[in-house]
Design a protein around this motif. Sequence first.
Motif, PDB file in Angstrom:
ATOM      1  N   LEU A 146      28.402  39.440  38.903  1.00 35.26           N
ATOM      2  CA  LEU A 146      29.755  39.101  38.516  1.00 35.26           C
ATOM      3  C   LEU A 146      30.273  40.902  38.574  1.00 35.26           C
ATOM      4  O   LEU A 146      31.254  41.641  38.942  1.00 35.26           O
ATOM      5  N   LEU A 147      29.206  41.210  37.244  1.00 42.46           N
ATOM      6  CA  LEU A 147      29.837  43.025  37.068  1.00 42.46           C
ATOM      7  C   LEU A 147      29.433  44.210  38.467  1.00 42.46           C
ATOM      8  O   LEU A 147      30.199  44.948  38.274  1.00 42.46           O
ATOM      9  N   ALA A 148      28.072  43.605  39.281  1.00 42.16           N
ATOM     10  CA  ALA A 148      28.337  44.379  39.934  1.00 42.16           C
ATOM     11  C   ALA A 148      29.047  44.330  41.277  1.00 42.16           C
ATOM     12  O   ALA A 148      29.594  44.956  42.211  1.00 42.16           O
ATOM     13  N   THR A 149      29.936  43.100  41.618  1.00 40.01           N
ATOM     14  CA  THR A 149      30.670  42.560  42.461  1.00 40.01           C
ATOM     15  C   THR A 149      31.939  42.791  42.312  1.00 40.01           C
ATOM     16  O   THR A 149      32.889  44.139  43.336  1.00 40.01           O
ATOM     17  N   LEU A 150      32.474  43.365  40.584  1.00 34.86           N
ATOM     18  CA  LEU A 150      33.445  44.119  40.158  1.00 34.86           C
ATOM     19  C   LEU A 150      33.609  45.348  40.401  1.00 34.86           C
ATOM     20  O   LEU A 150      34.855  45.730  40.359  1.00 34.86           O
ATOM     21  N   VAL A 151      32.146  46.729  40.079  1.00 36.24           N
ATOM     22  CA  VAL A 151      32.341  47.444  40.637  1.00 36.24           C
ATOM     23  C   VAL A 151      32.241  48.152  42.346  1.00 36.24           C
ATOM     24  O   VAL A 151      33.782  48.665  42.474  1.00 36.24           O
ATOM     25  N   VAL A 152      32.084  47.175  43.098  1.00 35.37           N
ATOM     26  CA  VAL A 152      32.123  47.599  44.510  1.00 35.37           C
ATOM     27  C   VAL A 152      33.601  47.215  44.855  1.00 35.37           C
ATOM     28  O   VAL A 152      34.390  47.315  45.114  1.00 35.37           O
ATOM     29  N   PHE A 153      34.476  45.915  44.394  1.00 37.92           N
ATOM     30  CA  PHE A 153      35.560  45.338  45.391  1.00 37.92           C
ATOM     31  C   PHE A 153      36.478  45.874  43.805  1.00 37.92           C
ATOM     32  O   PHE A 153      37.460  46.180  44.761  1.00 37.92           O
ATOM     33  N   LEU A 154      36.633  46.274  43.301  1.00 31.90           N
ATOM     34  CA  LEU A 154      37.917  46.530  42.915  1.00 31.90           C
ATOM     35  C   LEU A 154      38.676  47.545  43.302  1.00 31.90           C
ATOM     36  O   LEU A 154      39.634  47.652  43.549  1.00 31.90           O
ATOM     37  N   PRO A 155      37.859  48.871  43.183  1.00 30.69           N
ATOM     38  CA  PRO A 155      38.458  49.417  43.651  1.00 30.69           C
ATOM     39  C   PRO A 155      38.975  49.758  45.046  1.00 30.69           C
ATOM     40  O   PRO A 155      40.166  50.410  45.185  1.00 30.69           O
ATOM     41  N   LEU A 156      38.474  48.505  46.213  1.00 33.42           N
ATOM     42  CA  LEU A 156      38.809  48.405  47.064  1.00 33.42           C
ATOM     43  C   LEU A 156      40.393  47.392  46.437  1.00 33.42           C
ATOM     44  O   LEU A 156      40.717  47.970  47.574  1.00 33.42           O
ATOM     45  N   LEU A 157      39.856  46.684  46.196  1.00 37.35           N
ATOM     46  CA  LEU A 157      41.498  46.179  46.033  1.00 37.35           C
ATOM     47  C   LEU A 157      42.877  46.493  45.583  1.00 37.35           C
ATOM     48  O   LEU A 157      43.599  46.611  45.772  1.00 37.35           O
ATOM     49  N   TRP A 158      42.217  47.913  44.637  1.00 38.59           N
ATOM     50  CA  TRP A 158      43.359  48.694  43.972  1.00 38.59           C
ATOM     51  C   TRP A 158      44.369  50.003  45.231  1.00 38.59           C
ATOM     52  O   TRP A 158      45.272  49.939  44.779  1.00 38.59           O
ATOM     53  N   MET A 159      42.742  50.024  46.026  1.00 36.75           N
ATOM     54  CA  MET A 159      43.490  51.174  46.878  1.00 36.75           C
ATOM     55  C   MET A 159      44.499  50.326  47.878  1.00 36.75           C
ATOM     56  O   MET A 159      45.518  50.701  48.410  1.00 36.75           O
ATOM     57  N   ILE A 160      43.816  48.821  48.475  1.00 42.02           N
ATOM     58  CA  ILE A 160      44.784  47.607  49.165  1.00 42.02           C
ATOM     59  C   ILE A 160      46.262  47.256  48.408  1.00 42.02           C
ATOM     60  O   ILE A 160      47.346  47.351  49.087  1.00 42.02           O
ATOM     61  N   LEU A 161      45.930  47.226  47.187  1.00 38.16           N
ATOM     62  CA  LEU A 161      47.596  47.190  46.143  1.00 38.16           C
ATOM     63  C   LEU A 161      48.232  48.168  46.516  1.00 38.16           C
ATOM     64  O   LEU A 161      49.790  48.391  46.615  1.00 38.16           O
ATOM     65  N   SER A 162      47.654  48.836  46.214  1.00 41.18           N
ATOM     66  CA  SER A 162      48.163  50.382  46.159  1.00 41.18           C
ATOM     67  C   SER A 162      49.573  50.786  47.258  1.00 41.18           C
ATOM     68  O   SER A 162      49.402  51.599  47.441  1.00 41.18           O
ATOM     69  N   SER A 163      48.447  50.888  48.317  1.00 39.54           N
ATOM     70  CA  SER A 163      48.702  51.011  50.356  1.00 39.54           C
ATOM     71  C   SER A 163      50.005  50.325  50.039  1.00 39.54           C
ATOM     72  O   SER A 163      51.045  50.879  51.237  1.00 39.54           O
ATOM     73  N   GLY A 209      50.803  56.466  47.785  1.00 40.41           N
ATOM     74  CA  GLY A 209      50.940  55.758  48.443  1.00 40.41           C
ATOM     75  C   GLY A 209      50.169  55.793  50.160  1.00 40.41           C
ATOM     76  O   GLY A 209      49.588  54.714  51.027  1.00 40.41           O
ATOM     77  N   ILE A 210      50.612  56.505  50.681  1.00 41.48           N
ATOM     78  CA  ILE A 210      50.145  56.661  52.335  1.00 41.48           C
ATOM     79  C   ILE A 210      49.013  57.049  52.411  1.00 41.48           C
ATOM     80  O   ILE A 210      48.610  56.875  53.601  1.00 41.48           O
ATOM     81  N   LEU A 211      48.159  57.835  51.238  1.00 41.50           N
ATOM     82  CA  LEU A 211      47.113  57.938  51.362  1.00 41.50           C
ATOM     83  C   LEU A 211      46.216  57.113  51.071  1.00 41.50           C
ATOM     84  O   LEU A 211      44.892  56.387  52.156  1.00 41.50           O
ATOM     85  N   MET A 212      46.489  55.972  50.301  1.00 50.21           N
ATOM     86  CA  MET A 212      45.893  54.808  49.953  1.00 50.21           C
ATOM     87  C   MET A 212      46.215  53.932  51.590  1.00 50.21           C
ATOM     88  O   MET A 212      44.923  53.169  52.245  1.00 50.21           O
ATOM     89  N   ALA A 213      47.265  53.513  52.327  1.00 51.86           N
ATOM     90  CA  ALA A 213      47.436  52.933  53.365  1.00 51.86           C
ATOM     91  C   ALA A 213      46.352  53.932  54.719  1.00 51.86           C
ATOM     92  O   ALA A 213      46.013  53.138  55.281  1.00 51.86           O
ATOM     93  N   GLY A 214      46.460  55.196  54.748  1.00 54.86           N
ATOM     94  CA  GLY A 214      45.307  55.791  55.748  1.00 54.86           C
ATOM     95  C   GLY A 214      43.135  55.479  55.138  1.00 54.86           C
ATOM     96  O   GLY A 214      42.957  54.871  56.264  1.00 54.86           O
ATOM     97  N   ALA A 215      43.932  55.224  54.042  1.00 56.06           N
ATOM     98  CA  ALA A 215      42.427  55.376  53.715  1.00 56.06           C
ATOM     99  C   ALA A 215      41.721  53.312  54.278  1.00 56.06           C
ATOM    100  O   ALA A 215      40.610  52.889  54.714  1.00 56.06           O
TER     101      ALA A 215
END
Length: 306
Positions: free
Chosen positions: A46-63, A271-277
């Motif tokens: 669970l910890l390894a999954t959160l370390v990998v997935f949370l930044p991606l989730l934050w990027m998608i939400l911020s976009s 937000g624009i940079l997150m959308a581009g990523a």
Amino acid sequence: MSSLSPVNPDPTAPPVAPCETFIPRDRPFSARNLIQTIAGGYVPLLLATLVVFLPLLWMILSSFKLPGEIITMDLKILPASLNPENYNIAMTTVPFAQFFINSTIVTVVGSTIKVLLAILTAYALVFVRFPFRNAIFILILVALMVPPQVSILPNYILIAGLGGKNTLWGIILPGLGTAFGTFLLRQHFLTLPASILESAEIDGAGHWRRLWQIVVPVSIPSIATVALVTVVSEWNEYIWPLIITDRPETMTLPVGLTLLQNSESNASGWGILMAGAVLVIVPILVVFAALQRYIVAGLTQGSVTG
């Protein structure tokens, strides 16, 4: 009535080992087993999954967030609304369509040539007898240990001298050699039964026919693993395309993000940079999610014997 006397054992027979002490085991759903399973398995996973997935989730939400929802002292995890305006701005500010076409060409052409070279090289190292074969394989292993940044300057001088600056072939050419793919396929080819190839050789099949009609069909999982890893690395390559290109018409998607960052360098552009990523990583994530099972099958193929 006489009592039964114990039977005397044969003095010539070997001594009988005493019975081992029975050690009771915990039940599968006992508290001890459950605690060990959760603490040793699920918690690290669970910890390894959160370390990998949370930044991606934050990027998608911020976009989807407005500038006021990102640059704020009051943390807001979810956006107020799923507004796609950031994606529209990102795709119109820089030529994302051209970046996507360039990345696709570089990835498809570069990956195809890399995989073909890895197959041919690995086959030669295993099934073709020639002088200094082991020495060449050692050099390939050494190449795995050398950081790719060491070759940037020599490659730039060579490619720029050949007129490859701001060209797609200039991006593709320096990375065509793949030591990882050659090593992985060689190790797999060593596990193939020699009797199959010997039978084909007796029937008159040459190296080319043995390679494409026997070796390649039975090595599909390993070849798919090399292809998938190569596709991911080619798509995400950033340093070399950034150095060899400075024109938007020849930039790839990762380099295009740098151009987008320069265009949207103020606080309102996060937000624009997150959308581009998101636009950059979504295609390769889809491919990786669909084909990741080949990585497990290819890396473990030949590891179980008997």
